[in-house]
Design a protein around this motif. Structure first.
Motif, short mmCIF file in Angstrom:
data_model
loop_
_atom_site.label_atom_id
_atom_site.label_comp_id
_atom_site.label_asym_id
_atom_site.label_seq_id
_atom_site.Cartn_x
_atom_site.Cartn_y
_atom_site.Cartn_z
N VAL A 86 0.86 -1.18 0.00
CA VAL A 86 0.00 0.00 0.00
C VAL A 86 0.89 1.23 0.00
N THR A 87 0.72 2.11 -0.99
CA THR A 87 1.49 3.36 -1.00
C THR A 87 0.62 4.46 -0.40
N GLY A 88 1.27 5.48 0.13
CA GLY A 88 0.50 6.55 0.79
C GLY A 88 -0.11 6.04 2.08
N ALA A 89 0.61 5.12 2.72
CA ALA A 89 0.06 4.40 3.87
C ALA A 89 -0.23 5.30 5.06
N ALA A 90 0.47 6.43 5.15
CA ALA A 90 0.24 7.33 6.29
C ALA A 90 -0.86 8.34 6.01
N GLY A 91 -1.44 8.30 4.84
CA GLY A 91 -2.49 9.27 4.48
C GLY A 91 -3.84 8.86 5.06
N GLN A 92 -4.85 9.68 4.75
CA GLN A 92 -6.16 9.39 5.36
C GLN A 92 -6.84 8.17 4.76
N ILE A 93 -6.68 7.93 3.46
CA ILE A 93 -7.25 6.69 2.91
C ILE A 93 -6.50 5.49 3.49
N GLY A 94 -5.17 5.62 3.56
CA GLY A 94 -4.35 4.54 4.14
C GLY A 94 -4.85 4.15 5.52
N LEU B 14 4.16 -1.24 3.59
CA LEU B 14 3.69 0.14 3.55
C LEU B 14 4.78 1.03 2.96
N LEU B 15 4.46 1.69 1.86
CA LEU B 15 5.41 2.60 1.21
C LEU B 15 5.00 4.04 1.48
N GLU B 16 5.95 4.81 1.95
CA GLU B 16 5.69 6.24 2.18
C GLU B 16 6.90 7.05 1.73
N LEU C 38 -2.07 1.56 -5.07
CA LEU C 38 -1.28 2.79 -5.21
C LEU C 38 -2.18 3.97 -4.85
N VAL C 39 -2.06 4.36 -3.59
CA VAL C 39 -2.94 5.39 -3.04
C VAL C 39 -2.24 6.75 -3.00
N GLY C 40 -0.96 6.76 -2.68
CA GLY C 40 -0.21 8.01 -2.55
C GLY C 40 -0.06 8.69 -3.89
N ALA C 41 -0.38 9.97 -3.94
CA ALA C 41 -0.24 10.73 -5.19
C ALA C 41 -0.02 12.18 -4.82
N GLY D 113 6.41 11.66 -11.69
CA GLY D 113 7.58 11.44 -10.82
C GLY D 113 7.31 10.39 -9.75
N ILE D 114 6.05 10.09 -9.48
CA ILE D 114 5.69 9.05 -8.51
C ILE D 114 5.41 7.72 -9.21
N PHE D 115 4.58 7.76 -10.26
CA PHE D 115 4.08 6.52 -10.85
C PHE D 115 5.06 5.86 -11.82
N PRO E 59 8.58 5.64 -11.34
CA PRO E 59 9.43 4.74 -10.55
C PRO E 59 8.66 3.60 -9.90
N GLN E 60 7.40 3.83 -9.56
CA GLN E 60 6.65 2.73 -8.95
C GLN E 60 6.35 1.65 -9.99
N GLY E 61 6.04 2.06 -11.22
CA GLY E 61 5.86 1.10 -12.32
C GLY E 61 7.14 0.30 -12.54
N VAL F 131 -5.43 4.29 -6.98
CA VAL F 131 -6.46 5.13 -6.34
C VAL F 131 -6.08 6.61 -6.46
N GLY F 132 -4.78 6.89 -6.35
CA GLY F 132 -4.28 8.28 -6.35
C GLY F 132 -4.60 8.98 -7.65
N ASN F 133 -5.09 10.18 -7.56
CA ASN F 133 -5.55 10.93 -8.75
C ASN F 133 -4.42 11.67 -9.45
N PRO F 134 -4.58 11.94 -10.76
CA PRO F 134 -5.62 11.43 -11.66
C PRO F 134 -5.45 9.93 -11.90
N SER G 173 -11.31 15.35 2.18
CA SER G 173 -11.83 14.55 1.08
C SER G 173 -12.24 13.16 1.57
N SER G 174 -13.04 12.48 0.74
CA SER G 174 -13.54 11.14 1.06
C SER G 174 -12.38 10.23 1.42
N ALA G 175 -12.49 9.54 2.52
CA ALA G 175 -11.39 8.64 2.91
C ALA G 175 -11.92 7.24 3.19
P1 NAX Z 1 -3.43 12.08 1.84
O1 NAX Z 1 -2.78 13.34 1.40
O2 NAX Z 1 -4.09 12.01 3.18
O3 NAX Z 1 -2.36 10.91 1.79
C1 NAX Z 1 -1.53 10.68 0.70
C2 NAX Z 1 -0.28 10.02 1.22
O4 NAX Z 1 0.51 9.64 0.11
C3 NAX Z 1 0.58 10.94 2.11
O5 NAX Z 1 0.83 10.30 3.34
C4 NAX Z 1 1.86 11.11 1.29
O6 NAX Z 1 3.02 11.22 2.09
C5 NAX Z 1 1.86 9.82 0.47
N1 NAX Z 1 2.71 9.86 -0.72
C6 NAX Z 1 2.94 10.90 -1.57
N2 NAX Z 1 3.83 10.54 -2.50
C7 NAX Z 1 4.16 9.26 -2.26
C8 NAX Z 1 5.06 8.35 -2.88
N3 NAX Z 1 5.79 8.72 -3.93
N4 NAX Z 1 5.16 7.11 -2.37
C9 NAX Z 1 4.45 6.74 -1.29
N5 NAX Z 1 3.60 7.56 -0.64
C10 NAX Z 1 3.45 8.81 -1.13
O7 NAX Z 1 -4.44 11.71 0.68
P2 NAX Z 1 -5.69 10.70 0.72
O8 NAX Z 1 -6.89 11.42 1.17
O9 NAX Z 1 -5.28 9.46 1.42
O10 NAX Z 1 -5.90 10.43 -0.84
C11 NAX Z 1 -4.95 9.74 -1.62
C12 NAX Z 1 -5.26 9.85 -3.09
O11 NAX Z 1 -6.52 9.26 -3.39
C13 NAX Z 1 -5.36 11.28 -3.62
O12 NAX Z 1 -4.64 11.36 -4.84
C14 NAX Z 1 -6.83 11.47 -3.86
O13 NAX Z 1 -7.09 12.42 -4.86
C15 NAX Z 1 -7.22 10.08 -4.31
N6 NAX Z 1 -8.65 9.72 -4.27
C16 NAX Z 1 -9.11 8.93 -5.26
C17 NAX Z 1 -10.42 8.50 -5.31
C18 NAX Z 1 -10.91 7.62 -6.40
O14 NAX Z 1 -12.12 7.32 -6.42
N7 NAX Z 1 -10.10 7.13 -7.35
C19 NAX Z 1 -11.39 8.94 -4.27
C20 NAX Z 1 -10.76 9.42 -3.02
C21 NAX Z 1 -9.49 10.22 -3.19
O15 NAX Z 1 -9.83 11.53 -3.49
#
Ligand code: NAX
Length: 327
Positions: free
Chosen positions: A8-16, A39-41, A85-88, A106-108, A110-112, A128-131, A236-238
């Motif tokens: 799981v990337t972005g593990a410390a974020g709100q979706i994580g 967990l990747l952060e 892949l949640v972090g974006a 720059g994120i996707f 190197p992850q690919g 999951v991470g947008n776009p 945002s929705s988490a």
């Molecule tokens: P947060 O900002 O709470 O968390 C994102 C986390 O990703 C942070 O902890 C950050 O340090 C980490 N991160 C950034 N770059 C990284 C990298 N290179 N490697 C690993 N971790 C990295 O955002 P959160 O609310 O959790 O949302 C995450 C993403 O989901 C956003 O891009 C958001 O737009 C997207 N969403 C997508 C949805 C969908 O339906 N596809 C809906 C919900 C959400 O908006």
């Protein structure tokens, strides 16, 4: 059976935070499958992710075989069977679209590459991470040894939002509704389609019988639900996004119920006039760990225009990342 490695990337974020506990509890892969969490952060958030890992330990989940926290993508994806892949990089004030795409490249990229280098041969990726659709395309293009179809993006939250809105309108429960579809991009242009949906066996569009409600209320409410959540919650929705990510991977791995389908953004094979290779949302069924696009649906004029508009946006995004040298 060996535990399944889930990265799981972005593990410390709100979706994580909303996602990890449910994965560890068995909601992702079922009650008989143990998981190793990776967990990747980014370095600045590793400590916070370690805090979440401590809480995961404290849950004493019987299915959680291990947790690793890292800022090294190579380590995080080594042997991964499932990758979320949640972090974006979010769009910040004054940021142009090109800057946003570049930052996410720059994120996707190197992850690919890391997935290509070390993931397990059965790797399944959900972005999951947008776009989300275009980020999935970027990662996919840097993983030439992984079958292209293993890269998917999330429109399940849109699907679930549409189910809930339609259920409320018709005074039924979400369980009563089958065969709803999200087409296109996970963006404001997405098209939630009820023309093939069934409510207790009856056609949903006929039950609604109100094209103006579809065009002016239902579609914009679903498409703009993310903004409405931000307005109401101040964030945002988490939890609902985490829930949708669980649903997406759960159904991909364990199958969709008989007599129903779901929505996933997947590389187009040219079906329904969507250009091949674009990662676009389709109606899909899943069985034996594979998805297939539901074929043979009649697309009326109302739907055609909306599918085409959303797909045109995806083509533009693809051309923009191509222009930036990201794919
Ligand atoms: P947060 O900002 O709470 O968390 C994102 C986390 O990703 C942070 O902890 C950050 O340090 C980490 N991160 C950034 N770059 C990284 C990298 N290179 N490697 C690993 N971790 C990295 O955002 P959160 O609310 O959790 O949302 C995450 C993403 O989901 C956003 O891009 C958001 O737009 C997207 N969403 C997508 C949805 C969908 O339906 N596809 C809906 C919900 C959400 O908006």
């Amino acid at each position: 059976m060996a535990p399944v490695n889930v990265t799981v990337t972005g593990a410390a974020g709100q979706i994580g935070y909303a996602l990890l506990f449910r994965i560890a509890s068995g909601a992702l892969l079922g009650p008989d499958t143990k998981v190793n969490l990776r967990l990747l952060e980014i370095p600045a958030a590793v400590k916070a992710a370690e805090g979440t890992a401590m809480e995961l330990d404290d849950c004493a989940f019987p299915l959680l075989a291990g947790i690793e926290v890292t800022d090294d993508a190579k380590k995080a994806f080594d042997g991964a069977n499932v990758a979320l892949l949640v972090g974006a990089r979010p769009r910040t004030k004054g940021m142009e679209r090109g800057d946003l795409l570049e930052a996410n490249g720059g994120i996707f990229k190197p992850q690919g590459e890391a997935i290509n280098a070390g993931a397990a041969s059965d790797i399944k990726v959900l972005v999951v991470g947008n776009p989300a659709n275009t980020n999935a395309l970027i990662a996919q293009q840097h993983a030439p040894d992984v079958p292209a179809g293993r890269f998917t993006a999330m429109t399940r939250l849109d699907h679930n939002r549409a189910l809930s809105q339609l259920a409320t309108k018709l005074g039924v429960t979400v369980e009563d509704i089958k065969k709803l579809t999200i087409w296109g991009n996970h963006s404001a242009t997405q098209y939630p389609d009820v023309f093939h949906a069934e409510v207790n066996g009856k056609n949903a569009a006929e039950l609604v019988n109100d094209e103006a409600w579809l065009a002016d209320s239902f579609i914009p409410t679903v498409a703009k639900r993310g903004a409405a959540i931000i307005e109401a919650r101040g964030a945002s929705s988490a939890a609902s996004a985490a829930n949708a990510a669980i649903d997406h991977v759960h159904d991909w791995v364990l199958g969709t119920p008989a007599g129903d389908w779901t929505s996933m953004a997947i590389p187009s094979d040219g079906s329904y006039g969507v250009p091949e290779g674009i990662i676009s949302s389709f109606p899909v069924t899943c069985a034996d760990g594979e998805y297939s696009i539901v074929q043979g649906l009649e697309v009326n004029e109302f739907s055609r225009a909306r599918i085409d508009a959303s797909v045109a946006e995806l083509v533009e995004e693809r051309d923009a990342v191509k222009g930036l040298g990201l794919i």
